[in-house]
Write a protein that holds these residues in place. Structure first.
Motif, mmCIF file in Angstrom:
data_model
loop_
_atom_site.group_PDB
_atom_site.id
_atom_site.type_symbol
_atom_site.label_atom_id
_atom_site.label_comp_id
_atom_site.label_asym_id
_atom_site.label_seq_id
_atom_site.Cartn_x
_atom_site.Cartn_y
_atom_site.Cartn_z
ATOM 1 N N GLY A 292 17.353 49.643 33.283
ATOM 2 C CA GLY A 292 16.682 49.394 34.796
ATOM 3 C C GLY A 292 16.501 48.574 35.767
ATOM 4 O O GLY A 292 16.491 47.054 35.439
ATOM 5 N N HIS A 309 14.009 51.683 30.936
ATOM 6 C CA HIS A 309 13.986 52.709 32.249
ATOM 7 C C HIS A 309 13.079 51.037 33.202
ATOM 8 O O HIS A 309 12.598 50.255 32.371
ATOM 9 C CB HIS A 309 12.663 53.453 32.447
ATOM 10 N N PRO A 331 9.675 53.774 31.878
ATOM 11 C CA PRO A 331 9.032 52.740 33.343
ATOM 12 C C PRO A 331 8.121 52.072 33.275
ATOM 13 O O PRO A 331 7.202 52.613 32.217
ATOM 14 C CB PRO A 331 9.149 53.184 34.257
#
Length: 460
Positions: A292, A309, A331
């Motif tokens: 990501g 993420h 994340p």
């Protein structure tokens, strides 16, 4: 046949506006000089010599190469004066001496080999480049037949000579015996009062020694660094080269202009990398990995199908980080040295893992810390829970066996073992081993405080 390699790295780099010696400024996370030394490491060299001057101690401490020798240029009186200092360190038995610039980090080994081959131990071979604007470069002077006659430094060139687009890059290969003699004949009767290495070209021509020019493969590989603007430009050029190499191999980069590789990156098929990611050290990405946006990943192996993420920070350092197949990270997760995650492990937002292993299917989804821990399969590690692994002097290990459920806001005081299938109630502080299959709760009883009222702010 073995050769002498001389790298000029004595300059102060005044325009860098920095106390750091110019050749130690970094490109893609590595000093400029080290790029040159690493690129040329496979060459068969009888002697590898680096000429230092400004910040010599720092440069010599940082430069790394096999059998490297240093000579110092004090004071710095020009490129010819610099190479004069290397003469006593040259191997007289090596027929060719290759001269390179320590602030030209992207020169290719193939280019250097072609230069040495062009010299063949008997000719003076110059590395040149044709530029739309060769300002600052010495100009290659040729006769009507195209034979090289000499080099005129930019500051000494006439207006007509400055219109010449072929410039000298500062790199050459010369017969060792002739080079040694020519260096001893240099004079400093020029605009700068310096000893120019380029003056040996006219000496070669006068003696009937053939002078040949080998052109660089691209402008980028011979660009030097003199100021922060040039360094930034070269950084982006280099990153674009690396990005294009990866994309040609099948990696999907969302935007190659927003990608930074400061080490090595090996990637399998169908890898996707979003914008703003930085890769450092040695990173390996398995097939189908997705990274990501705005992740920083250093010294890690990420197996096939894993998803990292956005805004995740992975820093393996010496111990490395391993992420198993199909794992989901982030994340805003942080994996530190020694983190080893098995297949389909979940590490969620604001979870930190250090020197810990998590077996297949284990999950720590929110706001947690796992340090010096061994975590079994299918463990669920609750939000806000931590392993208290440090007693103020030593680190201790926490063992959480398979199928354990750790409630939210727990503290596991190491050394401690939580037996397989057990459950720790939320808010517990556990400092003793827990047997398998049991529920343990360690928290104060909830108590009502009679007569309590909320404090009121005093009026002034």
């Amino acid at each position: 046949m073995a050769l002498n390699m001389v790298v000029m790295a004595a300059g102060k780099g005044t325009r860098m506006k920095s106390a750091l010696p110019k050749v130690l400024h970094k490109l893609a996370g590595k000093p400029l000089l080290q790029h040159v030394l690493d690129t040329m490491a496979p060459l068969d060299c009888a002697a590898r010599i680096v000429i230092t001057g400004h910040g010599a101690e720092q440069v010599e401490a940082r430069a790394q190469a096999q059998a490297l020798r240093f000579v110092r240029q004090m004071p710095q009186l020009g490129t010819g004066h610099a190479v004069q200092q290397a003469v006593p360190a040259l191997d007289a038995g090596a027929p060719t001496t290759l001269i390179l610039n320590g602030d030209t980090p992207l020169v290719r080994r193939e280019t250097a080999e072609a230069l040495v081959a062009a010299s063949a131990g008997s000719k003076l071979a110059l590395l040149t480049v044709v530029l739309d604007d060769p300002s600052g470069y010495g100009r290659i002077l040729r006769d009507a037949a195209g034979q090289v006659l000499g080099i005129k430094e930019h500051k000494d060139a006439s207006e007509a000579e400055r219109q010449i687009r072929e410039g000298y890059t500062g790199m050459m290969a010369a017969p060792t015996a002739l080079l040694t003699r020519w260096l001893g004949q240099l004079k400093n009767d020029n605009a700068q009062g310096e000893y120019y290495l380029t003056d040996i070209v006219a000496m070669a021509v006068a003696e009937g020694v053939e002078v040949v020019a080998t052109q660089a493969g691209s402008e980028t590989e011979v660009l030097g660094v003199n100021d922060p603007v040039q360094l930034a430009d070269l950084e982006r050029r280099f990153q674009r080269q690396q990005a294009e190499t990866l994309m040609r191999a099948g990696v999907r980069l969302m935007d190659p202009a927003r990608f930074d590789l400061r080490g090595t990156l090996e990637a399998g098929a169908e890898v996707e990398i979003d914008v703003g990611c930085v890769f450092e050290g040695r990173v390996m990405l398995g097939e189908g990995v997705r990274i990501g946006a705005h992740c920083v990943i250093k010294d890690a192996v990420i197996q096939a199908g894993a998803v990292i993420h956005p805004f995740t920070h992975i820093d393996g350092e010496a111990a490395g980080v391993e992420v198993g197949e199909g794992a989901l990270i982030g994340p805003f997760a942080r994996l530190r040295p020694g983190a080893k995650l098995g297949r389909e492990v979940h590490i969620g937002n604001f979870v930190e893992v250090k020197n810990s292993s998590l077996a297949a299917g284990a999950k720590a989804n929110h706001l947690a810390y796992l340090g010096d821990a061994t975590v079994g399969e299918r463990v669920n590690y609750g939000a806000g829970s931590i392993t208290a692994n440090y007693d103020g002097a030593n680190k201790h290990r926490t063992v959480i066996e398979a199928d354990v459920h750790i409630g939210s806001n727990c503290v596991l005081v190491a050394p401690v073992t939580i037996g397989a299938g057990s459950t720790i109630g939320g808010g517990s502080t556990i400092a003793k081993d827990v047997p398998a299959g049991e529920l343990w709760v360690a928290r104060a009883r909830q108590t009502k405080i009679p007569g309590w009222t909320r404090p009121v702010k005093l009026k002034k």
